[in-house]
Design a protein around this motif. Structure first.
Motif, PDB file in Angstrom:
ATOM      1  N   GLU A 160       9.557  23.951  18.175  1.00  0.00           N
ATOM      2  CA  GLU A 160      10.234  22.796  17.813  1.00  0.00           C
ATOM      3  C   GLU A 160      11.645  22.841  16.944  1.00  0.00           C
ATOM      4  O   GLU A 160      12.346  21.623  16.819  1.00  0.00           O
ATOM      5  CB  GLU A 160       9.487  22.323  17.001  1.00  0.00           C
ATOM      6  CG  GLU A 160       8.225  21.756  17.189  1.00  0.00           C
ATOM      7  CD  GLU A 160       7.228  21.436  16.724  1.00  0.00           C
ATOM      8  OE1 GLU A 160       7.853  20.731  15.568  1.00  0.00           O
ATOM      9  OE2 GLU A 160       5.935  20.885  16.887  1.00  0.00           O
ATOM     10  N   LYS A 161      12.295  24.608  17.291  1.00  0.00           N
ATOM     11  CA  LYS A 161      14.341  23.958  17.234  1.00  0.00           C
ATOM     12  C   LYS A 161      15.081  24.164  18.722  1.00  0.00           C
ATOM     13  O   LYS A 161      14.488  24.373  19.644  1.00  0.00           O
ATOM     14  CB  LYS A 161      14.181  26.138  16.564  1.00  0.00           C
ATOM     15  CG  LYS A 161      13.223  25.660  14.980  1.00  0.00           C
ATOM     16  CD  LYS A 161      13.601  26.690  14.347  1.00  0.00           C
ATOM     17  CE  LYS A 161      13.114  26.565  12.755  1.00  0.00           C
ATOM     18  NZ  LYS A 161      11.742  27.576  13.122  1.00  0.00           N
ATOM     19  N   GLU A 162      15.592  23.501  18.503  1.00  0.00           N
ATOM     20  CA  GLU A 162      17.093  23.408  19.781  1.00  0.00           C
ATOM     21  C   GLU A 162      16.977  25.537  20.181  1.00  0.00           C
ATOM     22  O   GLU A 162      17.062  25.101  21.560  1.00  0.00           O
ATOM     23  CB  GLU A 162      17.657  23.748  18.493  1.00  0.00           C
ATOM     24  CG  GLU A 162      19.311  23.406  19.576  1.00  0.00           C
ATOM     25  CD  GLU A 162      20.902  23.399  19.386  1.00  0.00           C
ATOM     26  OE1 GLU A 162      20.907  22.841  17.595  1.00  0.00           O
ATOM     27  OE2 GLU A 162      21.733  23.076  19.935  1.00  0.00           O
ATOM     28  N   GLN A 170       8.079  15.399  20.606  1.00  0.00           N
ATOM     29  CA  GLN A 170       8.896  16.933  21.053  1.00  0.00           C
ATOM     30  C   GLN A 170       7.603  17.115  22.228  1.00  0.00           C
ATOM     31  O   GLN A 170       8.190  17.242  23.572  1.00  0.00           O
ATOM     32  CB  GLN A 170       8.464  17.798  20.402  1.00  0.00           C
ATOM     33  CG  GLN A 170       9.544  17.435  18.632  1.00  0.00           C
ATOM     34  CD  GLN A 170       9.995  18.519  18.135  1.00  0.00           C
ATOM     35  OE1 GLN A 170      10.928  20.114  19.472  1.00  0.00           O
ATOM     36  NE2 GLN A 170      11.314  18.668  17.677  1.00  0.00           N
ATOM     37  N   TYR A 192       7.687  28.689  21.939  1.00  0.00           N
ATOM     38  CA  TYR A 192       8.272  26.857  21.150  1.00  0.00           C
ATOM     39  C   TYR A 192       7.572  26.933  19.960  1.00  0.00           C
ATOM     40  O   TYR A 192       6.869  27.237  19.768  1.00  0.00           O
ATOM     41  CB  TYR A 192       7.839  26.306  22.307  1.00  0.00           C
ATOM     42  CG  TYR A 192       9.143  25.025  21.888  1.00  0.00           C
ATOM     43  CD1 TYR A 192      10.615  24.997  21.893  1.00  0.00           C
ATOM     44  CD2 TYR A 192       8.798  23.574  21.593  1.00  0.00           C
ATOM     45  CE1 TYR A 192      11.457  23.449  21.488  1.00  0.00           C
ATOM     46  CE2 TYR A 192       8.431  21.859  21.129  1.00  0.00           C
ATOM     47  CZ  TYR A 192      10.397  22.383  21.069  1.00  0.00           C
ATOM     48  OH  TYR A 192      11.290  21.540  20.511  1.00  0.00           O
TER      49      TYR A 192
END
Lengths: 270, 276
Positions: free
Chosen positions: B165-167, B201, B163
């Motif tokens: 933290e981006k779409e 997040q 991951y």
């Protein structure tokens, strides 16, 4: 268990959208998050391509509105308890309005919006604003107009484009329980022949149990009128990308469908 | 049911990859569509043709050339042998041929749920890198998720999700989860190359993950992303790596780009790549 967000904007209480979520839960258990966000002017909040939180406008909530919203939260909680739907309440009045809905949608499978939700159900929403909003949400969206029945038929809007195929696939992944409904793959576009006909049939065979292909030889602006005549239909369509300028064709198509406000629409964008 | 494509080199199809793809198709209880790719243009040359009794020269396939005939014979044999192997695996299958490797497979990806491919598939004479130029181009332009095969994999016992933290990375995880419901009982490890988690997040991610997976772990890795994830994967056995964004815009995604390439080169784990 799918995570579904239902957006309550301002003082609106989208009962038809809640009913839709309830039916989804009977087909396959969901966790329903009621996301209560302040009423906002979409056009001032969302820029065309990239949202800029600096321009978010969070209006003050009057005492009477606050009471109405409080009642909505209570009514929604009681409804979910009565229907035994696992739920959570998310109140975003101190956050950056729907800008925060974007991040929440990243961690959800589906967002449901009652079409009376934006700009109030009295006046209806501006389709352009809704289109822009849809592009900020990071998961597929179902838009449920007031007073529609749960779908008994699927209409896959197909023009051979990447976005149309993307939406069809995402729908199949998320709504496996509905893929046995009668399904029409409706070709819309200027070509008299159906692009990738063999390929779409092959893909449809893998996902949809009862489908037919129709070639609509009329202008796209008539599409929603045609779909409306098919009682109980739900339209599945792709949307133009975030760099929207090169996709005006898709944009006008989306705007037409969203303006109609009489058909549930499933939208997914890349 | 899903539509899964296995892409192979028509002249040298990999039977190990077939075994891998059969396992993947069986996980989903679906048929396997096998695409034999051959480079039509490499056989093109100046050929003498006839039109209304007049001879002229055109750039086309020389179907009378012994080399071309031999090649076609070999491909026919390969297709038959692959079909026989599928029968032995008791899998429903379909074999088609495509003649323009790059364009045809990107076009087919629009209508597929998943494409399985070898990292070293190449149509270039002589040395090519891993992943090959062909595979890189394909990864950048595919319209469906791609699974880089790992033919020696015995089973999938763990999912590692990178991951950032981006779409795009979350999108990849969702696609993986929807495509492989049968793997939801496997432990999943979320790794991020960072000194801290973004708590907002992480909370959202955990809320989503725990609805699908029973065992979720989180781990922060230190160092440069491509090194850290690479080192982390070396320690794993029978794991699958889920990565977002082998970007269309290489510059904006160069971290994942290089991370993926190093792990692909090692070819120790299957990699599921999807970009939005």
């Amino acid at each position: 268990m799918k995570k579904v967000i239902l957006i309550f904007e301002g003082i609106n209480y989208p009962q038809t959208a809640i009913d839709f979520a309830t039916r989804l839960n009977t087909l396959s258990p969901i966790n329903l998050t009621g996301l209560f966000v302040p009423h906002f002017e979409v056009s001032t909040v969302w820029s065309y391509g990239v949202s800029d939180s600096a321009h978010d406008f969070i209006p003050m909530v009057s005492a009477s509105e606050a009471a109405l919203i409080h009642n909505n939260v209570k009514a929604f909680s009681e409804y979910c308890e009565r229907k035994k739907i696992p739920f959570t309440i998310d109140k975003e009045f101190n956050d950056l309005g729907l800008n925060s809905a974007r991040l929440r949608s990243r961690f959800a499978d589906l967002v449901i919006i009652g079409s009376g939700t934006l700009n109030g159900s009295d006046t209806g929403f501006a389709p352009d604003d809704l289109s822009r909003l849809l592009h900020q949400i990071e998961c597929p969206v179902v838009i449920i107009p007031d007073s529609v029945q749960f779908p008994t038929r699927l209409v896959l809007a197909y023009d051979g484009s990447e976005s149309a195929l993307f939406a069809i696939k995402q729908f199949a992944y998320l709504f496996g329980e509905l893929t046995s409904l009668p399904t029409l793959i409706a070709h819309i576009g200027e070509d008299s022949s159906i692009p990738g006909e063999d390929e779409i049939i092959s893909l449809a065979k893998a996902h949809f149990k009862n489908f037919k292909i129709v070639n609509l030889e009329f202008e796209e602006s008539f599409f929603s009128m045609w779909a409306r005549e098919l009682k109980g239909s739900m339209v599945i369509c792709g949307a133009f990308g975030r760099s929207g300028l090169s996709n005006l064709f898709r944009k006008s198509f989306m705007t037409t469908i969203l303006s109609d406000r009489s058909i549930p629409v499933f939208v997914a964008h890349k | 049911m899903k539509k899964i494509l296995l892409v192979v080199d028509a002249l040298n199809p990999s039977y190990k990859s077939l075994g891998f793809a059969v396992n993947i198709a069986n996980l989903n209880n679906c048929r396997l569509d096998i695409v034999f790719l051959e480079n039509f243009y490499v056989d093109s040359r100046l050929v003498v043709k006839q039109l209304s009794g007049m001879a002229y020269i055109d750039w086309d396939i020389d179907e009378n050339s012994p080399t071309y005939k031999l090649k076609q014979e070999r491909i026919t044999q390969n297709i038959k042998a692959f079909g026989d192997a599928c029968e032995r695996y008791f899998i429903r299958y379909d074999i088609t041929r495509e003649y323009d490797p790059s364009a045809s497979i990107i076009a087919r990806s629009r209508y597929a749920d998943l494409i399985v491919i070898d990292a070293d598939m190449s149509f270039k004479a002589g040395f090519d890198s891993i992943p090959s130029k062909f595979v890189r181009h394909f990864l950048e332009n595919t319209e469906c998720p791609v699974l880089i095969s790992q033919p020696d994999l015995k089973s999938i016992n763990e999912i590692v999700f990178a991951y950032d933290e981006k779409e795009s990375s979350m999108f990849a995880l969702k696609q993986f989860t929807y495509l492989f419901p049968v793997l939801r009982d496997k432990p999943i490890e979320v790794v991020q190359v960072s000194s801290t988690w973004n708590e907002q997040q992480k909370e959202g991610l955990n809320d989503w993950l725990t609805r699908y997976y029973h065992s979720v772990k989180y781990r922060l890795l230190e160092g440069r992303p491509e090194d850290a994830i690479f080192r982390h994967m070396i320690e794993k056995q029978n794991a699958i790596l889920v990565l977002g964004a082998y970007g269309r815009s290489v510059f904006s995604n160069f971290i994942n780009h290089s991370t993926a390439e190093r792990i692909i080169r090692l070819n120790s784990h299957p990699i599921f790549i999807s970009h939005k």
